[in-house]
Design an enzyme around this catalytic site. Structure first.
Site, PDB file in Angstrom:
ATOM      1  CD  GLU A 156     -19.324  75.692   4.339  1.00 32.71           C
ATOM      2  OE1 GLU A 156     -19.539  74.819   3.476  1.00 32.71           O
ATOM      3  OE2 GLU A 156     -19.746  75.594   5.504  1.00 32.71           O
ATOM      4  CG  HIS A 159     -17.635  71.030   3.003  1.00 32.05           C
ATOM      5  ND1 HIS A 159     -17.728  69.722   3.404  1.00 32.05           N
ATOM      6  CD2 HIS A 159     -18.101  71.774   4.035  1.00 32.05           C
ATOM      7  CE1 HIS A 159     -18.235  69.677   4.630  1.00 32.05           C
ATOM      8  NE2 HIS A 159     -18.460  70.912   5.037  1.00 32.05           N
TER       9      HIS A 159
END
Length: 905
Positions: A156, A159
């Site tokens: 994550e 991202h």
């Protein structure tokens, strides 16, 4: 000659989302200032803090090796909500807040899964907004489903920090490769597994069968699932399946799967995740460390949110007498104190000209008497010079005098004047730890105001000709604690110029998610109008019901008793004066229930500053809880210093400036520059005619939920993932209205107003689709514009090839398709085009790669679209469709020929 302005688009790709000001810094290979914030609604649990620490510590080591010894986590702050008990080890935060945290820990709205995800709606290489973990994910042992929490965090973080995308595709889990094999969508292709269909799972034991080829698509049947082998040798990729023990790296140029129909290929033009990471700002000046292991474990600071402390620092210098500025300021400040600031907050007020005076030390907002004590001190006369620093220092004194720390406190600074000495207090501001929100009123306000907001993490606003601008700015400055149900929500803010003796009528919908603490406010410039307000059940409120302010600031207010009725409210305003006057209508409210989140709208520009000819993007997010709201009208209004306005309809169509369709993020390019200086943004989101709905589907940009593994020849399944029923997947919601300020931004290098040459090409086509129908290939896409996503393109260039088009050169050398009969439609429209590939021999299994560019009237050409694939495939009789082998490499398409749709990137 056709020009391709890739440089301009490159600039767009590297704009960072505005209004979300992460305080993360990368210094000497270590990340400092990472903020992980726990939502106030999460019950107190010490285990949650322990698990967050363990997750980040593991992630730091994994990140260090995944980035080839370049970066690790050094200092991390965990923000504890006010709802938890105080402890001696908890410190007071400075700029750290829930609303601007890098990671939030919060329960999902409508509990149907705990998939970690990143809210990411920018371009390739742009930072995301936040990572969302649920408490259940952090407290439950779900390693077998997602992988370890540390590995998930790194997935994550990639991202969020580097703007890369997932390398799987839930909607298209398989594709047909250049070698005519059916492959699982993944990176790298070295990850092995089997493809099975689950029939029944009685008593935890599942009956499976091998996947059959679908006679209509040529791919596997819809329920076919790829199960990876537990034991792998492949090291890539973290953006596909970090749960695999062998996976410790990102896909590089050598290992990247350019054919996979995933978002990484589509958004980043086929670039590997590692290539994008290496081009990020973080890595441009960061070299690998000599140590083989991270220097130390991360250091954690536990910060506990404090009660809200706000001090208004208001300009009353001589220039504030112009254009009713003092009146407008007082009207907006009063609205803020009565309708916006949360109950229980501590509020003070300072006024300044060439000197500053503390009008109110911090006072707790509890009832009407407190409001009146503060508003009674609003300035009635404007005179003197402007000393912003003296105003700020008096604000700090007002806070300290009340035994409060300036650290984490907020100052709302409003001024219309210039101050050559404002730089002299920058160091004092930094040391204070206060958050400063600035409101520049008029075109002459000090240019350094934005520096104050930027250095402290505050909001920045600009108001001038728009008479509602100040009200919108103050209404936006709500609590950053994450307690959405306590925040004020603006339903309406409208300015109406009404001629003498004339009446104007209007409506405001009040939906069922709001209705508490609802106010209707009317202001005027000459004489109080006659007011009639009617609720949805027919009850009327008249002029006498509206309380007029004792300070004579030309405003009248009605607080609806109890909870406002749901439905459409109507109002009528009669200008009794002989002359025209400007009236405004403002409606604010709060959530109806503490357990049901209201529909909210937020807005911002892609960055705070722009240098012409760099385009900008307007973003608006409309959601209920964490669920996107779809099917609504979202209008952005951008105003320049001289009052010139540009109106843009924002789209959530996955084309042009919009990255993902139906994610509740509405966006559009802004290119209508009208000179230099400050610009302001406000957005009006409306649901009308019962078209609005919630999107309950799981968000994109998340770690993959792994259904199971193959270990020692046996299939080991994970618990089935909770799914939303089809009839709930797009739940309808009633009509509503929301208005929000998106702050201000500054433009430089722009030509003066008037006609100037076009410098922006059409936007890149990002949703191209292709399929065969008999002997014809049918294409569809969303039309770009003459200028990015505005207007109409002049023509299209379509090229086709039997070979995979990997680069711009491949596209330029591919065969041109005759598009003489293709007339471009208005931007945002659906284009459909059909042609016969006449220059090619077409037979069973013939595969074509197709891409499109748009050209505008200035002969500027867009980037090449992503590549799509069309395969000529004749379906076999049902009884001749056999089961296929389990090894991906053994499955070939020698007999294929059915029309199919397939996006490569």
């Amino acid at each position: 000659m056709v020009l391709c302005l890739n440089v301009i688009l490159f600039l767009t790709l590297h704009l960072l989302p505005g209004m979300k000001s992460s305080i993360v810094n990368l210094i000497n290979n270590g990340y400092d200032g990472v903020v992980i914030a726990i939502n106030p609604s999460v019950p107190e649990d010490e285990k949650l803090i322990e698990n967050i620490k363990e997750m980040v510590t593991e992630a730091s080591t994994y990140l260090f090796h995944a980035t080839k010894r370049r970066v690790y986590f050094r200092n991390v702050s965990i923000l504890i909500p006010m709802t938890w008990k105080s402890k001696s080890e908890y410190f007071i935060p400075k700029q750290e807040s829930y609303d601007q945290a890098d990671v939030i820990v919060a329960n999902p709205y409508l509990k149907y899964g705990d998939d970690p995800y990143t809210l990411q709606y920018g371009r390739c290489g742009e930072k995301g907004k936040y990572i969302h973990f649920t408490p259940n994910f952090l407290l439950t042992n779900n390693f077998h489903i997602y992988g370890s929490r540390g590995r998930v965090f790194v997935h994550e973080w990639a991202h969020l920090r580097w703007g890369i995308f997932d390398e799987y595709n839930v909607d298209q889990p398989f594709y047909i490769s250049r070698k005519n094999t059916i492959e699982a969508t993944r990176c790298s292709t070295h990850i092995t597994g089997i493809n099975v269909v689950f029939k029944k799972c009685p008593g935890g034991s599942c009956i499976t069968s091998l996947c059959r080829r679908d006679s209509q698509t040529g791919l596997y049947e819809a329920k076919c699932t790829f199960l990876p082998k537990k034991s792998q040798t492949a090291k890539e990729s973290i953006m596909f399946m970090p749960s695999l023990h062998s996976v410790t790296e990102f896909c590089t140029e050598k290992t990247h799967n350019t054919e996979a129909p995933n978002l990484q290929n589509k958004m980043c033009n086929g670039k590997s995740t590692w290539d994008v990471i290496m081009n990020s700002v973080d890595f441009q000046n960061t070299s690998p460390m000599t140590e083989m292991n991270p220097p130390t474990h991360p250091t954690f600071s536990l910060l506990k949110s404090k009660q809200r402390v706000v001090c208004l620092v208001l300009d009353k210098s001589g220039s504030m007498s112009a254009e009713d500025r003092l009146f407008r300021m007082n009207q907006a400040a009063e609205l803020y104190l009565i309708q916006v600031i949360e109950k229980g907050s501590l509020v003070g007020m300072v006024t300044f000209d060439s000197v500053a005076e503390i009008q109110n030390h911090l006072t707790r907002i509890t009832d009407d008497n407190v409001y009146q004590k503060i508003t009674a001190k609003l300035p009635q006369v404007a005179n003197g010079g402007t000393s912003i620093c003296r105003g700020l220092k008096a604000g700090f004194q007002a806070i300290i005098h009340s035994d409060q720390s300036t650290s984490g406190s907020e100052i709302i600074l409003l001024t219309d004047g210039e101050d050559n000495e404002i730089n002299s207090c920058f160091e004092d501001v930094k040391r204070s730890g206060a958050i400063i929100h600035t409101i520049a009123l008029g075109p002459s306000a000090a240019k350094e105001l934005e520096t104050l907001s930027n250095m402290t993490g505050g909001y920045r606003f600009f108001a001038n000709k728009d008479i509602t601008g100040l009200t919108n700015a103050f209404s936006r400055i709500s609590s950053r604690s994450g307690s959405i149900t306590q925040q004020a929500i603006q339903l309406e803010s409208k300015a109406l110029k009404i001629t003498g003796r004339k009446r104007v009528n209007g409506t405001v919908p009040v939906d069922s998610t709001v209705g508490n603490d609802t106010f209707f406010v009317v202001t005027w410039t000459i004489q109080k109008p006659e007011i009639v307000l009617q609720d949805p059940k027919g009850k009327k409120y008249k002029t006498s019901d509206f309380k007029e302010d004792k300070l004579n600031i030309r405003s009248a207010r009605l607080q609806i008793p109890g909870i406002a009725e749901t439905g459409t409210w109507t109002y009528s305003l009669l200008n009794n004066h002989a002359s025209s006057q400007m009236l405004t209508v403002t409606v604010t409210t709060r959530a109806r229930s503490p357990t049901t989140p209201p529909v909210i709208a937020t807005a911002h520009m892609s960055q705070h500053t722009a240098h012409y000819p760099s385009p900008m993007i307007v973003y608006a997010q409309v959601s209920q809880g964490f669920l996107p709201v779809l099917g609504i009208s979202v209008i952005a209004i951008i105003e320049t210093e001289d009052g010139h306005q540009v109106t843009l309809e924002l789209w959530d169509n996955g084309a042009g400036a919009d990255t993902v369709k139906n994610d509740g993020i509405y966006s559009r390019y802004f290119t209508d520059y009208y000179g230099n200086g400050r610009y302001s943004l406000k957005v009006h989101a409306q649901a009308r005619n019962n078209t609005a709905r919630l999107n309950l589907r799981q968000p994109q940009n998340k770690v993959l939920y792994v259904p199971g593994y193959v270990e020692n020849g046996k299939i080991i399944l994970n618990p089935p993932r909770p799914e939303v029923k089809d009839d709930l997947a797009k739940a309808k919601i009633e009509d509503f209205s929301r208005l929000t300020s998106g702050g201000s931004f500054t433009v430089s290098g722009a030509p003066p107003p008037g006609n100037h040459p076009s410098v922006f090409p059409p936007s890149k086509i990002t949703d191209l689709e292709a399929k065969f129908k008999e002997d014809y290939i049918q294409l569809s896409w969303t039309a770009p514009g003459n200028v990015l996503d505005k207007g109409k393109a002049n023509s299209y260039v379509i090229r086709i090839s039997k070979s995979f088009m990997d680069r711009q050169e491949d596209f330029d050398n591919a065969t041109l398709v005759n598009t003489s009969n293709l007339i471009p439609k208005e931007a945002g429209s659906k284009e459909n085009f059909e042609f016969k590939p006449e220059h090619f021999r077409v037979e069973n299994g013939t595969k074509f790669y197709i891409s499109v560019q748009a050209i505008n009237e200035a002969n500027l050409i867009s980037e090449v679209s992503h590549i799509v694939q069309a395969i000529k495939f004749i379906p076999l009789p049902e009884d001749s469709v056999h089961d296929l082998g389990t090894k991906i490499s053994e499955i070939t398409l020698a007999i294929l020929g059915l029309p199919m749709i397939f996006s490569v990137f």
